[in-house]
Design a protein around this motif. Structure first.
Motif, mmCIF file in Angstrom:
data_model
loop_
_atom_site.group_PDB
_atom_site.id
_atom_site.type_symbol
_atom_site.label_atom_id
_atom_site.label_comp_id
_atom_site.label_asym_id
_atom_site.label_seq_id
_atom_site.Cartn_x
_atom_site.Cartn_y
_atom_site.Cartn_z
ATOM 1 N N LEU A 595 0.648 -1.189 -0.016
ATOM 2 C CA LEU A 595 -0.061 -0.181 -0.017
ATOM 3 C C LEU A 595 0.808 1.231 0.003
ATOM 4 C CD1 LEU A 595 -2.830 -1.024 2.540
ATOM 5 C CD2 LEU A 595 -2.975 -0.933 -0.050
ATOM 6 N N GLU A 596 1.982 1.121 0.700
ATOM 7 C CA GLU A 596 2.781 2.362 0.584
ATOM 8 C C GLU A 596 3.510 2.666 -0.804
ATOM 9 O OE1 GLU A 596 5.527 1.434 3.623
ATOM 10 O OE2 GLU A 596 4.566 2.057 5.383
ATOM 11 N N LYS A 597 3.964 1.652 -1.421
ATOM 12 C CA LYS A 597 4.604 1.669 -2.791
ATOM 13 C C LYS A 597 3.368 2.109 -3.734
ATOM 14 C CE LYS A 597 8.120 -1.595 -2.144
ATOM 15 N NZ LYS A 597 8.683 -2.964 -2.401
ATOM 16 N N LEU A 598 2.297 1.718 -3.472
ATOM 17 C CA LEU A 598 1.155 1.997 -4.318
ATOM 18 C C LEU A 598 0.649 3.640 -4.242
ATOM 19 C CD1 LEU A 598 -1.384 1.604 -6.385
ATOM 20 C CD2 LEU A 598 -2.623 0.975 -4.012
ATOM 21 N N ARG A 599 0.832 4.143 -3.154
ATOM 22 C CA ARG A 599 0.685 5.556 -2.908
ATOM 23 C C ARG A 599 1.698 6.487 -3.473
ATOM 24 N NH1 ARG A 599 -4.463 7.515 -1.537
ATOM 25 N NH2 ARG A 599 -5.229 6.462 0.173
ATOM 26 N N ALA A 636 -9.410 5.257 -15.508
ATOM 27 C CA ALA A 636 -8.101 6.030 -16.049
ATOM 28 C C ALA A 636 -7.026 5.759 -15.327
ATOM 29 C CB ALA A 636 -8.422 7.348 -16.224
ATOM 30 N N ARG A 637 -7.125 5.224 -14.134
ATOM 31 C CA ARG A 637 -5.929 4.948 -13.301
ATOM 32 C C ARG A 637 -5.554 3.496 -13.311
ATOM 33 N NH1 ARG A 637 -8.140 9.494 -11.141
ATOM 34 N NH2 ARG A 637 -6.584 11.274 -10.958
ATOM 35 N N GLY A 638 -6.508 2.543 -14.041
ATOM 36 C CA GLY A 638 -6.509 1.215 -13.876
ATOM 37 C C GLY A 638 -4.995 0.755 -14.115
ATOM 38 N N GLY A 639 -4.457 1.180 -15.181
ATOM 39 C CA GLY A 639 -2.941 0.882 -15.538
ATOM 40 C C GLY A 639 -1.853 0.905 -14.698
ATOM 41 N N ALA A 640 -2.220 2.288 -14.036
ATOM 42 C CA ALA A 640 -0.978 2.750 -13.046
ATOM 43 C C ALA A 640 -1.110 1.720 -11.951
ATOM 44 C CB ALA A 640 -1.052 4.009 -12.656
ATOM 45 N N VAL A 641 -2.564 1.521 -11.261
ATOM 46 C CA VAL A 641 -2.517 0.688 -10.083
ATOM 47 C C VAL A 641 -2.115 -0.618 -10.315
ATOM 48 C CG1 VAL A 641 -4.393 -0.254 -8.576
ATOM 49 C CG2 VAL A 641 -4.500 2.345 -9.207
ATOM 50 N N ALA A 642 -2.549 -1.385 -11.608
ATOM 51 C CA ALA A 642 -2.092 -2.472 -11.808
ATOM 52 C C ALA A 642 -0.819 -2.797 -11.911
ATOM 53 C CB ALA A 642 -2.951 -3.231 -13.088
ATOM 54 N N GLN A 643 0.029 -1.836 -12.724
ATOM 55 C CA GLN A 643 1.339 -1.965 -12.484
ATOM 56 C C GLN A 643 2.226 -1.967 -11.297
ATOM 57 O OE1 GLN A 643 3.187 1.097 -15.040
ATOM 58 N NE2 GLN A 643 5.294 0.253 -14.987
ATOM 59 N N ALA A 644 1.588 -0.967 -10.420
ATOM 60 C CA ALA A 644 2.290 -0.735 -8.892
ATOM 61 C C ALA A 644 1.993 -1.924 -8.027
ATOM 62 C CB ALA A 644 1.635 0.512 -8.285
ATOM 63 N N LEU A 645 0.654 -2.376 -8.155
ATOM 64 C CA LEU A 645 0.613 -3.730 -7.429
ATOM 65 C C LEU A 645 1.460 -4.992 -7.890
ATOM 66 C CD1 LEU A 645 -3.420 -3.423 -6.935
ATOM 67 C CD2 LEU A 645 -1.624 -2.872 -5.405
ATOM 68 N N ARG A 646 1.322 -4.968 -9.304
ATOM 69 C CA ARG A 646 2.275 -6.261 -9.748
ATOM 70 C C ARG A 646 3.721 -6.178 -9.266
ATOM 71 N NH1 ARG A 646 1.835 -11.505 -11.056
ATOM 72 N NH2 ARG A 646 3.250 -11.837 -12.659
ATOM 73 N N ALA A 647 4.209 -4.739 -9.349
ATOM 74 C CA ALA A 647 5.573 -4.577 -8.891
ATOM 75 C C ALA A 647 5.771 -4.854 -7.375
ATOM 76 C CB ALA A 647 5.897 -2.954 -8.958
ATOM 77 N N ALA A 648 4.723 -4.527 -6.660
ATOM 78 C CA ALA A 648 4.669 -5.013 -5.045
ATOM 79 C C ALA A 648 4.833 -6.547 -4.768
ATOM 80 C CB ALA A 648 3.664 -4.303 -4.541
ATOM 81 N N VAL A 649 4.081 -7.109 -5.852
ATOM 82 C CA VAL A 649 4.115 -8.716 -5.482
ATOM 83 C C VAL A 649 5.567 -9.269 -5.855
ATOM 84 C CG1 VAL A 649 3.202 -10.967 -6.562
ATOM 85 C CG2 VAL A 649 1.677 -8.957 -6.224
ATOM 86 N N ILE A 650 5.995 -8.727 -7.048
ATOM 87 C CA ILE A 650 7.388 -9.066 -7.377
ATOM 88 C C ILE A 650 8.401 -8.893 -6.189
ATOM 89 C CG2 ILE A 650 9.230 -9.002 -9.212
ATOM 90 C CD1 ILE A 650 7.123 -8.309 -11.153
ATOM 91 N N ALA A 651 8.281 -7.619 -5.800
ATOM 92 C CA ALA A 651 9.346 -7.003 -4.828
ATOM 93 C C ALA A 651 9.247 -7.889 -3.635
ATOM 94 C CB ALA A 651 8.931 -5.766 -4.616
#
Length: 681
Positions: A595-599, A636-651
C-alpha cells in the motif's frame, strides 16, 4: 572481419513465478534454426532453477555481441505455431490489466498439447492420410487420440448464404452494424431459443462475409442450444465447439482448427474469448452477468473484460446480449462506448406479481399462481416452478423457540434429506441423532424452508396424478416434452421445454433477495427473466410474494432502467462497476508495504481510496498475520494501479529470496485480484 550475427529467440517461459513474466533471450543452435520460428513450443534451460522448462518462441532477432553469455534452446517440441502473435498480444494486454502473468493467461487460452490430434491435423493440412500419421502416436498425458477436426454440425455450405440479410432475428440493421465493427448491447426477446437464433444468425452472417465469429455462453446447457441453431446455418467444418467438458484431444483439435487461415465460428464457455481465430469479425457474449464468466484462476480476468480488451486490439464487432442488462454493460452504454440495438417490435413477458397482498404474504404459492398452473396442466402443457435452493429442507429450526438448528460438534447448519429423516450437518456431515436446541434444550425441530425436493413433494400432493420432475445440481434435466408435468427447478437449472412452458411460477423471491451480495438485485432479475423467457408466448409468469424495485422492473420488463438506477446508487460510494476495485491479501507486513508503494506510484489516488487493511480471522494461507485491503480507483488510473500492485508482488518475492527466509520462500506472501465484482472486507 567480425563474427557473423547470431540468431536468438525471445522466449516466454511457462512459469507461475511473477518475476519470470518477461521474454528471455536464448541462442538458437544451428540445427534448430529452421524449426525455431515464432509461436512454436520449445524447451529451454532455466539456469536459476537448474532445470529445463517449457515455453513459446515469441520473437526472433540477431545480435552482434557474440561474447554475451546466452543459454541455448534445448529443443523444439512441435512445428505447430500454437502461439500466434495476435494471441500473445492479447495475453500480454489481459495480464497487464489484471496485474497478472501472461503465462497464466495462456494456460487458460491454449489447451494441453495432444500429439495424436496434432499429427492428424498436420497430416490433413499436407494431404497425407490422417490415419497413418497418427497410428502409433500417443498424447502427452497417455490419453486416447481424436480426429483432427473437432467440429460439429451437419449443415450444408449453402446454408450460410441464406443467413446474410440486413435484419437479424427482428433487429433492423443489426447485420450491417456488426459488419461495421460496432460495440452493441442487445436485449433479447423473452421467447424460448430466440437468443440462440439471434446469435446463430449473426455468426452465420459474419462467416458469410469471410470473417470469424466467437460466441461465448455461460454453461453447457446454453452451449447445446446454441450449437443446434448454429449447426443449421454454417458448414460442419466451420463450427468449432470449445467446451471444458470435452476430452483433451477433442479440445486441442478444436484449438488447432482456430489457428488455420480460414474463417470459422467458435462457440464455447468463458475461455473461448481467447480463441485465436482468423480475421475475427464478431465476439458475442450471452448473459454477461452470469457468475460463470468470472474466471476463478489467476489472473481472474472476467470474460467480458477480455472481450473488451480484444476488441481494442483486433477491431471487430462486440455484442453483449441478454434478457437483462448488467450494470457493467449499462456503464459502457452511458459513457457512449457501447450502443444499444433495439428490436423492431418490443416484446415483454406476461409477468404477474402474485401474493403481494397482506392476506397472502405467508402463502408460498398464491391462489392466482396455483390457478395458472392448474389451467396450464389441464391444457396439456408443462409448468415450471423455480425455487431458491436444492434438497428437501435446507434449513431447520427449533420447534419451540425457532432458534436455528446447529450441529453440536462443529456448529454447522442442520438440514433434512427427506420428511422424517435424521438431521445432517451441512459442514461435517454428522447425523444429529440426539440433537437438542442450544438455546432452550428442546429436542423437537421443524422444517423452516423448502428445497426443490420438498417443493416437488408438496406440489405432488396438491396435483395428484401429475408427473413431477426435479431439476437441480443433483438431478440435471436438459429438456422436457410438451406434455403435462410440474418441473421444479433451482435457479439456473431450468430445463428447456419443447414449445415453451404453459406457466412459470417463481417462488422464494424474497429469500433470494436477502442474500448479502452487492449485486443480488441484478442476479435475481436475471434468474427470473431467464426463467420467464422459457414460457410459451403469452403464458403467465407469476412472481410470488415480492415487491420493490426489482419486482417492478421485472413486471414492466424495464431491465435497462433498473441497471441505470443501480449504477447511479453505486457511483457516490465508488462501488463497481462505477469504479474499479482491487483486493490485496497477504501477510500483514507485505500488505502495508504494498500500500505504501502504491501511494508513491499513484499519488493521485483519493484519500479514501484504500479500505483497510483488516485482519483475516479465519485460518488463511498467508498465516496468522494475514490482512486484506481494498483499493477503489477510476478506470483512467487502472493501468498505473495494476502496474504498481504487480511490482509490489514481485518485490515481495524477490525480497523473500534475498533474505533467504526458507519458511516463506516456497509460499506466496502477497496476492492481488483486480476488478472484484462484489467487494467485501
Amino acid at each position: 572481419m567480425g563474427a557473423a550475427p547470431r540468431p536468438i529467440a525471445r522466449i516466454l517461459i511457462d512459469s507461475p513465478v511473477p518475476q519470470l513474466d518477461r521474454l528471455f533471450d536464448y541462442a538458437i543452435p544451428p540445427e534448430l534454426v529452421p524449426e525455431a520460428v515464432p509461436g512454436v513450443r520449445v524447451k529451454a534451460p532455466l539456469r536459476t532453477a537448474g532445470r529445463v522448462v517449457d515455453g513459446f518462441v515469441v520473437e526472433l532477432a540477431t545480435e552482434d555481441d557474440a561474447d554475451r553469455a546466452l543459454s541455448e534452446l534445448d529443443a523444439v517440441v512441435s512445428p505447430v505455431r500454437a502461439l500466434p502473435e495476435r494471441l500473445h498480444r492479447l495475453a500480454r494486454a489481459v495480464a497487464d490489466r489484471s496485474a497478472g502473468s501472461a503465462s497464466d493467461v495462456l494456460r487458460l487460452a491454449i489447451p494441453k498439447r495432444m500429439v495424436r490430434a496434432e499429427k492428424a491435423w498436420l497430416a490433413a493440412r499436407v494431404g497425407a492420410p490422417a490415419a497413418e500419421a497418427g497410428a502409433e502416436a500417443e498424447s502427452d498425458t497417455g490419453g486416447s487420440g481424436a480426429d483432427a477436426g473437432a467440429v460439429v454440425g451437419d449443415a450444408a455450405p449453402e446454408a450460410v448464404a441464406g443467413a446474410a440479410t440486413g435484419e437479424l432475428a427482428g433487429y433492423p440493421g443489426l447485420a450491417d452494424r456488426i459488419a461495421a465493427g460496432e460495440r452493441l448491447a442487445v436485449d433479447a426477446p423473452p421467447r424460448p431459443d430466440a437468443w440462440a437464433r439471434l446469435l446463430a444468425e449473426a455468426a452465420a452472417d459474419t462467416l458469410a462475409r469471410g470473417r470469424s465469429a466467437i460466441l461465448a455462453v455461460p454453461d453447457h446447457r446454453d452451449l447445446d442450444r446454441l450449437q443446434g441453431e448454429v449447426a443449421a446455418l454454417v458448414p460442419p467444418d466451420s463450427l468449432v465447439r470449445h467446451d471444458a467438458g470435452q476430452t483433451g484431444p477433442e479440445r486441442y483439435a478444436g484449438y488447432l482448427r482456430t489457428l488455420e487461415e480460414r474463417a470459422c465460428v467458435v462457440i464455447g464457455n468463458r475461455s473461448s474469448v481467447y480463441a485465436p481465430v482468423h480475421a475475427p469479425g464478431l465476439v458475442a457474449i450471452w448473459d454477461d452477468g452470469d457468475a460463470l464468466y468470472d474466471e476463478p484462476l489467476a489472473p481472474y480476468a472476467h470474460a467480458r473484460d477480455v472481450a473488451l480488451v480484444r476488441q481494442g486490439l483486433e477491431p471487430c464487432a462486440l455484442v453483449f446480449a441478454g434478457h437483462t442488462r448488467s450494470s457493467d454493460v449499462q456503464r459502457l452504454v452511458e459513457i457512449g462506448y457501447v450502443s444499444e440495438s433495439l428490436a423492431a417490435r418490443r416484446e415483454t413477458a406476461n409477468v404477474q406479481l402474485s401474493g403481494s397482498r397482506e392476506d397472502e404474504v405467508s402463502v408460498r404459492v398464491p391462489s392466482a399462481a396455483f390457478r395458472a398452473a392448474k389451467d396450464a396442466l389441464a391444457a396439456g402443457a408443462p409448468v415450471l416452478v423455480q425455487v431458491a435452493r436444492p434438497g428437501f429442507a435446507p434449513t431447520l429450526v427449533c420447534a419451540d423457540c425457532r432458534h436455528p438448528a446447529r450441529c453440536g460438534p462443529c456448529g454447522g447448519p442442520l438440514h433434512a434429506r427427506s420428511r422424517g429423516a435424521v438431521p445432517v450437518c451441512g459442514w461435517c456431515g454428522v447425523s444429529a441423532h440426539e440433537w437438542a436446541c442450544q438455546k432452550c434444550r428442546s429436542v423437537r425441530f421443524r422444517l423452516s424452508s423448502s428445497g426443490s425436493e420438498r417443493t416437488a413433494d408438496e406440489l405432488g400432493r396438491a396435483f395428484a396424478g401429475t408427473r413431477v420432475i426435479v431439476a437441480d445440481g443433483a438431478h440435471p434435466v436438459l429438456e422436457v416434452a410438451a406434455e403435462p408435468a410440474l418441473v421444479v427447478a433451482t435457479r439456473g437449472a431450468e430445463p428447456f421445454a419443447v414449445g415453451g412452458y404453459g406457466a412459470v411460477l417463481l417462488l422464494d423471491g424474497e429469500r433470494m433477495l436477502q442474500s448479502p451480495d452487492l449485486r443480488i438485485g441484478e442476479a435475481c432479475l436475471r434468474w427470473w427473466s431467464n426463467a420467464a423467457a422459457l414460457a410459451a408466448p403469452g403464458a403467465p409468469v407469476h412472481l410470488a410474494g415480492v415487491n420493490g424495485p426489482v419486482a417492478r422492473a421485472f413486471a414492466s420488463w424495464t431491465h435497462a432502467i433498473y441497471a441505470r438506477h443501480e449504477l447511479a446508487e453505486r457511483a457516490p460510494l465508488h462501488l463497481p462497476p462505477a469504479a474499479r476495485v482491487a483486493r490485496l491479501e497477504g501477510e500483514g507486513g507485505a500488505v502495508v508495504r504494498a500500500l505504501e508503494k502504491l501511494r508513491e506510484a499513484v499519488p493521485e489516488l483519493a484519500p479514501d481510496a484504500v479500505l483497510g487493511p483488516v485482519s483475516l480471522e479465519a485460518v488463511d494461507r498467508f498465516g496468522p498475520t494475514a490482512q486484506r485491503a481494498l483499493i477503489r480507483f477510476d478506470y483512467a488510473r487502472g493501468g498505473a494501479v495494476a502496474q504498481a500492485l504487480r511490482a509490489a508482488v514481485i518485490a515481495e518475492v524477490v525480497g523473500t529470496r534475498r533474505r533467504k527466509d526458507r519458511k516463506r520462500a516456497n509460499r506466496a506472501t502477497l496476492a492481488v485480484r483486480m476488478d472484484v465484482l462484489d467487494p467485501e472486507l
